[in-house]
Motif scaffolding. Structure first.
Motif, PDB file in Angstrom:
ATOM      1  N   HIS A  54      90.352  79.697  37.348  1.00 23.43           N
ATOM      2  CA  HIS A  54      89.562  80.797  37.215  1.00 23.43           C
ATOM      3  C   HIS A  54      90.509  82.159  37.094  1.00 23.43           C
ATOM      4  O   HIS A  54      91.504  82.431  37.432  1.00 23.43           O
ATOM      5  N   GLY A  55      90.081  82.818  36.119  1.00 20.32           N
ATOM      6  CA  GLY A  55      90.584  84.301  35.604  1.00 20.32           C
ATOM      7  C   GLY A  55      92.044  83.934  35.266  1.00 20.32           C
ATOM      8  O   GLY A  55      92.843  85.034  35.371  1.00 20.32           O
ATOM      9  N   LYS A 218      84.266  93.173  37.829  1.00 22.19           N
ATOM     10  CA  LYS A 218      85.206  91.943  37.132  1.00 22.19           C
ATOM     11  C   LYS A 218      86.523  91.883  38.052  1.00 22.19           C
ATOM     12  O   LYS A 218      87.023  90.781  37.796  1.00 22.19           O
ATOM     13  N   THR A 221      85.256  88.729  40.121  1.00 26.94           N
ATOM     14  CA  THR A 221      84.765  87.601  39.631  1.00 26.94           C
ATOM     15  C   THR A 221      85.327  87.266  38.186  1.00 26.94           C
ATOM     16  O   THR A 221      85.197  86.061  37.721  1.00 26.94           O
ATOM     17  N   THR A 223      84.703  88.548  35.322  1.00 24.26           N
ATOM     18  CA  THR A 223      83.650  88.613  34.169  1.00 24.26           C
ATOM     19  C   THR A 223      82.665  89.594  34.533  1.00 24.26           C
ATOM     20  O   THR A 223      82.791  90.469  35.464  1.00 24.26           O
ATOM     21  N   SER A 224      81.709  89.800  33.640  1.00 26.24           N
ATOM     22  CA  SER A 224      80.994  91.225  33.848  1.00 26.24           C
ATOM     23  C   SER A 224      79.744  90.568  34.460  1.00 26.24           C
ATOM     24  O   SER A 224      79.233  89.311  34.608  1.00 26.24           O
ATOM     25  N   GLN A 227      77.132  88.352  32.339  1.00 24.17           N
ATOM     26  CA  GLN A 227      77.947  87.011  32.040  1.00 24.17           C
ATOM     27  C   GLN A 227      77.778  86.210  33.261  1.00 24.17           C
ATOM     28  O   GLN A 227      77.374  85.081  33.550  1.00 24.17           O
ATOM     29  N   TYR A 228      78.095  86.793  34.563  1.00 18.65           N
ATOM     30  CA  TYR A 228      77.948  86.039  35.910  1.00 18.65           C
ATOM     31  C   TYR A 228      76.468  85.922  36.200  1.00 18.65           C
ATOM     32  O   TYR A 228      76.106  84.417  36.563  1.00 18.65           O
ATOM     33  N   GLN A 270      77.757  77.222  27.254  1.00 20.20           N
ATOM     34  CA  GLN A 270      78.407  77.227  28.790  1.00 20.20           C
ATOM     35  C   GLN A 270      78.853  75.959  28.909  1.00 20.20           C
ATOM     36  O   GLN A 270      80.319  76.004  29.481  1.00 20.20           O
TER      37      GLN A 270
END
Length: 320
Positions: A54-55, A218, A221, A223-224, A227-228, A270
Motif C-alpha cells: 500500500h502506498g 491522500k 489512503t 489515493t484521491s 478513486q477511493y 481494477q
C-alpha cells in the motif's frame, strides 16, 4: 493454535466464529497480487505468510508479526501457503468505541504521543500470543465464546494498543485531529458506498476545505477521494457476486452504478479480469462459511434440554 484454527476453519476461505467481529482465514494455496478490502482490523497469522502493498510500502504479517489497519482500506496482498501447510489466521474487527475508550485510558497514563498510522505490521509478543490462544480455545465452546470471548477480545485490543507501535493506533482514534476527521469519513464511505457521495459534502462533514480535504485524504489512503469511493464500490460488488451469487448487473446497481457497461469497464481496470472471470477465480478463496460449532452445539443442546429452546430466542446473537 494451528490445531485449533484448523478445527474452527475446516474449509478454505473465511469462516465466521461464535464471536461477532472475529473471523478465521484459511488458504490452502499461494495467491499472488490479490486485491483485498480490509475493515479496520487486527490480523494475526498463525501459519504461512501474507504481505500487503500500500502506498509503495510492503507490510509483512506472519507467525511472528501481526497487521493492524486503523481505517477501511483496499490494498494488494500476496499469500504464501500450500495444501500441506495452509495459511491460517484470525481477523478481529476493530470496535471503535472499545478502542477509543481504551486509548483515552492509556493516554492518561502515558505521556508520549505517536503519529497516526493507516496500517502497520509489528512483532507478536508473548502476552498477545497467549491472549490469542485463549480466544481460540474459547471459540470452540458456545458458552465460553459468549461469556469470556468478549473480555479476551477486549484484552487483545488493549495488548495491541500498548504494543510496540500501538501509539499509532491510539493516535488514529483521537478526536479533533485531521486523521480522525478523515477516518470518520472513510467509515461513512465504507458503510454508505451505494449513496451519492460528493467530495464537497464529505469535506464539509470533515470540517475541512476541499483542497485541505484532498491533501489529508491522500495522506491517509494514498489515493484521491473519488478513486477511493470507486475502489470501495467495486470491492463490495465483487464480494456480493462471490458470496451472494448475484449477477454483475445487480451488483453494479446495488453499489450505486447507473451504467452496467461502465461498471464492467472499471471492474476490469481494477481487478484485471471481467466480473464473471474474477468471480470464478476467487469463489473458493473468498467464500464465507458460517460458524459450524454454533449450529452443531445448538442442535445438541436443544435435543438434551428442550426447555431452552424458547429461552434461546431471547438471547442476542453473537455472530452474523
Amino acid at each position: 493454535m494451528v490445531a485449533l484454527t484448523k478445527q474452527l476453519a475446516p474449509a478454505e476461505g473465511y469462516t465466521e466464529t461464535l464471536l461477532n467481529g472475529v473471523t478465521i482465514m484459511r488458504s490452502n494455496r499461494p495467491l499472488t497480487h490479490t486485491q483485498a478490502l480490509y475493515e479496520p482490523s487486527i490480523v494475526i497469522v498463525l501459519q504461512g505468510r501474507k504481505q500487503g502493498m500500500h502506498g509503495g510500502k510492503l507490510y509483512v504479517y506472519d507467525a511472528q508479526h501481526y497487521l493492524v489497519l486503523s481505517v477501511p482500506l483496499p490494498f494488494t496482498t500476496e499469500t504464501q501457503a500450500s495444501e500441506a501447510e495452509p495459511m491460517l489466521g484470525i481477523a478481529l474487527r476493530i470496535d471503535p468505541s472499545i478502542t477509543a475508550e481504551l486509548s483515552v485510558a492509556i493516554e492518561a497514563e502515558e505521556s508520549p504521543h505517536s503519529v497516526p498510522a493507516t496500517l502497520y505490521a509489528t512483532r507478536l509478543d508473548d502476552k498477545l500470543q497467549d491472549a490469542t490462544l485463549r480466544l481460540l480455545e474459547a471459540l470452540t465452546s458456545p458458552l465460553e465464546a459468549k461469556l469470556i470471548g468478549p473480555s479476551i477480545y477486549r484484552e487483545i485490543t488493549y495488548r495491541v494498543l500498548i504494543g510496540e507501535q500501538g501509539g499509532s493506533l491510539r493516535a488514529a482514534y483521537q478526536q479533533g485531529t485531521n486523521f480522525g476527521r478523515i477516518a470518520k469519513v472513510l467509515r461513512r464511505i465504507h458503510t454508505q458506498y451505494d449513496l451519492d457521495l460528493d467530495v464537497a459534502t464529505l469535506a464539509g462533514e470533515a470540517h475541512l476545505s476541499v483542497p485541505a480535504f484532498h491533501a489529508h485524504f491522500k495522506a491517509v489512503t494514498a489515493t484521491s477521494p473519488i478513486q477511493y469511493i470507486k475502489a470501495i464500490r467495486l470491492h463490495q460488488a465483487r464480494m456480493m457476486m462471490i458470496r451472494n451469487g448475484i449477477s454483475a448487473g445487480s451488483a453494479a446497481e446495488q453499489v450505486g452504478y447507473e451504467s452496467p457497461s461502465q461498471f464492467s469497464r472499471e471492474f476490469k481496470r481494477q481487478f484485471g479480469r471481467s466480473p464473471t472471470d474474477e468471480v470464478r477465480h476467487l469463489k473458493e478463496v473468498m467464500a464465507l462459511t458460517p460458524a459450524t460449532h454454533r449450529r452443531e452445539n445448538s442442535r445438541r443442546t436443544q435435543h438434551r434440554y428442550p426447555h431452552l429452546r424458547e429461552t434461546a430466542r431471547t438471547l442476542p446473537k453473537l455472530a452474523g
